[in-house]
Design an enzyme around this catalytic site. Structure first.
Site, PDB file in Angstrom:
ATOM      1  N   THR A 182      53.928   7.666  30.469  1.00 62.26           N
ATOM      2  CA  THR A 182      53.760   6.529  29.561  1.00 62.26           C
ATOM      3  C   THR A 182      54.087   5.331  30.408  1.00 62.26           C
ATOM      4  O   THR A 182      54.722   5.467  31.456  1.00 62.26           O
ATOM      5  CB  THR A 182      54.757   6.639  28.381  1.00 62.26           C
ATOM      6  OG1 THR A 182      54.299   7.642  27.466  1.00 62.26           O
ATOM      7  CG2 THR A 182      54.902   5.351  27.594  1.00 62.26           C
ATOM      8  N   ARG A 210      46.777  13.974  17.581  1.00 60.18           N
ATOM      9  CA  ARG A 210      48.239  13.821  17.664  1.00 60.18           C
ATOM     10  C   ARG A 210      48.602  12.387  18.093  1.00 60.18           C
ATOM     11  O   ARG A 210      48.016  11.828  19.004  1.00 60.18           O
ATOM     12  CB  ARG A 210      48.797  14.823  18.671  1.00 60.18           C
ATOM     13  CG  ARG A 210      50.304  14.730  18.901  1.00 60.18           C
ATOM     14  CD  ARG A 210      50.649  13.914  20.121  1.00 60.18           C
ATOM     15  NE  ARG A 210      52.066  13.994  20.446  1.00 60.18           N
ATOM     16  CZ  ARG A 210      52.660  13.236  21.381  1.00 60.18           C
ATOM     17  NH1 ARG A 210      51.950  12.375  22.065  1.00 60.18           N
ATOM     18  NH2 ARG A 210      53.935  13.346  21.622  1.00 60.18           N
ATOM     19  N   VAL A 211      49.568  11.811  17.420  1.00 56.48           N
ATOM     20  CA  VAL A 211      50.080  10.493  17.808  1.00 56.48           C
ATOM     21  C   VAL A 211      51.546  10.649  18.182  1.00 56.48           C
ATOM     22  O   VAL A 211      52.308  11.310  17.472  1.00 56.48           O
ATOM     23  CB  VAL A 211      49.931   9.485  16.645  1.00 56.48           C
ATOM     24  CG1 VAL A 211      50.564   8.145  17.015  1.00 56.48           C
ATOM     25  CG2 VAL A 211      48.455   9.302  16.289  1.00 56.48           C
ATOM     26  N   ASP A 213      55.269   8.823  20.006  1.00 50.09           N
ATOM     27  CA  ASP A 213      56.242   7.802  19.605  1.00 50.09           C
ATOM     28  C   ASP A 213      55.877   6.398  20.060  1.00 50.09           C
ATOM     29  O   ASP A 213      56.364   5.418  19.486  1.00 50.09           O
ATOM     30  CB  ASP A 213      57.615   8.150  20.201  1.00 50.09           C
ATOM     31  CG  ASP A 213      57.555   8.208  21.728  1.00 50.09           C
ATOM     32  OD1 ASP A 213      56.648   8.886  22.257  1.00 50.09           O
ATOM     33  OD2 ASP A 213      58.391   7.562  22.381  1.00 50.09           O
ATOM     34  N   THR A 232      59.952   6.740  26.807  1.00 49.21           N
ATOM     35  CA  THR A 232      59.006   7.690  27.395  1.00 49.21           C
ATOM     36  C   THR A 232      59.623   9.078  27.351  1.00 49.21           C
ATOM     37  O   THR A 232      60.800   9.245  27.681  1.00 49.21           O
ATOM     38  CB  THR A 232      58.642   7.336  28.850  1.00 49.21           C
ATOM     39  OG1 THR A 232      57.924   8.447  29.415  1.00 49.21           O
ATOM     40  CG2 THR A 232      59.853   7.022  29.707  1.00 49.21           C
ATOM     41  N   GLY A 233      58.847  10.048  26.935  1.00 51.63           N
ATOM     42  CA  GLY A 233      59.364  11.406  26.871  1.00 51.63           C
ATOM     43  C   GLY A 233      58.734  12.177  25.728  1.00 51.63           C
ATOM     44  O   GLY A 233      57.617  11.855  25.299  1.00 51.63           O
ATOM     45  N   GLY A 235      57.662  12.777  22.628  1.00 51.69           N
ATOM     46  CA  GLY A 235      57.491  11.789  21.571  1.00 51.69           C
ATOM     47  C   GLY A 235      57.929  12.239  20.193  1.00 51.69           C
ATOM     48  O   GLY A 235      58.475  11.447  19.409  1.00 51.69           O
TER      49      GLY A 235
END
Ligand code: ASP
Length: 323
Positions: A182, A210-211, A213, A232-233, A235
């Site tokens: 990200t 899929r969405v 974070d 970032t990670g 989500g």
């Protein structure tokens, strides 16, 4: 680690190019140099705005545009692929002055998804637009588009094939370095205002639709008058624990410092919940915090002294004097 505050009229910009970094053992000097150079270009773009007295909002937008243009980062050009072999990008921008916010999700077309998010913020009555509706709105607003070939990178395509092959064998190793990434930026400008922007291709092999974070305010992106956060990670975990807002709430209600609040969220709340990753944070005093709980996070920050500081692993930041 970087928690010093700055004089009132100072500014600060922090950027990240994603967590779940390539393991040190498989990193080449050339790749490492490319990541540092990409981070520096982003810092320089945002710093130019802030040094001119510009708004944090414009600085984070400029910084993220640079990172989206770099194919080595998972956003814009070089975004990862869904399990169906498509790129679906999410992006968000938030202005701490008034909590104005704009986001897009599940799109492929705008050259810079962060500019699509900005258009949603500034020219629609909504906070988030997704999929075809978002694309139609962006086209009508004159946002620059690219063909799918512009966004393609061999490395991301191969990462999808590897992920699908492992899944087929029932051996998905959940290797962060193959899946994650990200980009994001947070800033405090000379006027003391804060802003955040985040952009991502999401996670390799994610389900279509899929969405994560990144476009969810309070999860992967947040800015108010206390702090600005870009995460970032993993989500899903950042969403469930409202990572960005959790930090803002701690500053507001417990009096914790930015460094303490962001470390507690990343190390003590997200990590035990399978929330591998990290975040960048600035507060209204100009403090900066860049915590992560995985192998590394491409990251950096710059202040008015024009020293560009960047790092990848758990290591001292490298320092470069900006142009
Ligand atoms: N947080 C992003 C997402 O879940 C991915 C990442 O930062 O690695 O979409």
């Amino acid at each position: 680690m970087t928690g010093s505050t700055s004089p009132d009229n100072d500014f600060v910009l922090a950027v990240h190019g994603g967590a779940g970094t390539i393991l040190r053992s498989t990193m080449t000097p050339e790749r490492e140099a490319a990541y540092h150079a990409g981070l520096r270009r982003s810092l320089e773009a945002g710093r130019a705005v802030l040094a001119d007295g510009g708004a944090a909002l414009d600085a984070v937008t400029a910084a993220v545009v640079e990172l989206e243009n770099e194919p080595v980062f998972n956003a814009g050009r070089g975004a990862v692929y869904t399990s169906a072999g498509k790129q679906e990008m999410d992006a968000a921008v938030m202005d701490g002055r008034n909590r104005a916010a704009g986001a897009v999700a599940g799109i492929c077309g705008p050259r810079n998804p962060v500019l699509a998010a900005r258009v949603v913020m500034e020219r629609s009555n909504h906070v988030m637009l997704i999929g075809e509706g978002a694309l139609a709105f962006c086209r009508a607003q004159g946002v620059a588009f690219e063909e799918p070939s512009y966004f393609f990178t061999e490395a991301r395509w191969k990462a999808l094939q590897d992920t699908l092959a492992l899944r087929e064998r029932g051996a998905d190793d959940h290797d962060d370095s193959r899946k994650h990434g990200t980009v994001g930026a947070v800033a405090r400008d000379r006027h003391g205002n804060l802003a955040a922007a985040t952009s991502t291709g999401g996670m390799t092999g994610k389900a279509p639709g899929r969405v994560g974070d990144s476009p969810i305010f309070g999860a992967g992106t947040w800015a108010d008058d206390a702090c600005a956060i870009s995460g970032t990670g993993h989500g899903e975990i950042f969403i469930r624990y409202a990572a960005g807002h959790e930090i803002a709430a701690r500053l507001r209600h417990t009096g914790q410092s930015l460094e303490d609040a962001s470390r507690i969220v990343v190390m003590d709340i997200l990590a035990p919940a399978d929330g591998s990753g990290g975040l960048i944070a600035v507060d209204k005093t100009g403090a900066v915090s860049l915590p992560f709980n995985c192998a590394g996070m491409y990251r950096g920050y710059v202040r008015a002294d024009n020293v560009l500081r960047t790092a990848i692993y758990d290591e001292p930041l490298r320092e470069f004097i900006g142009a």
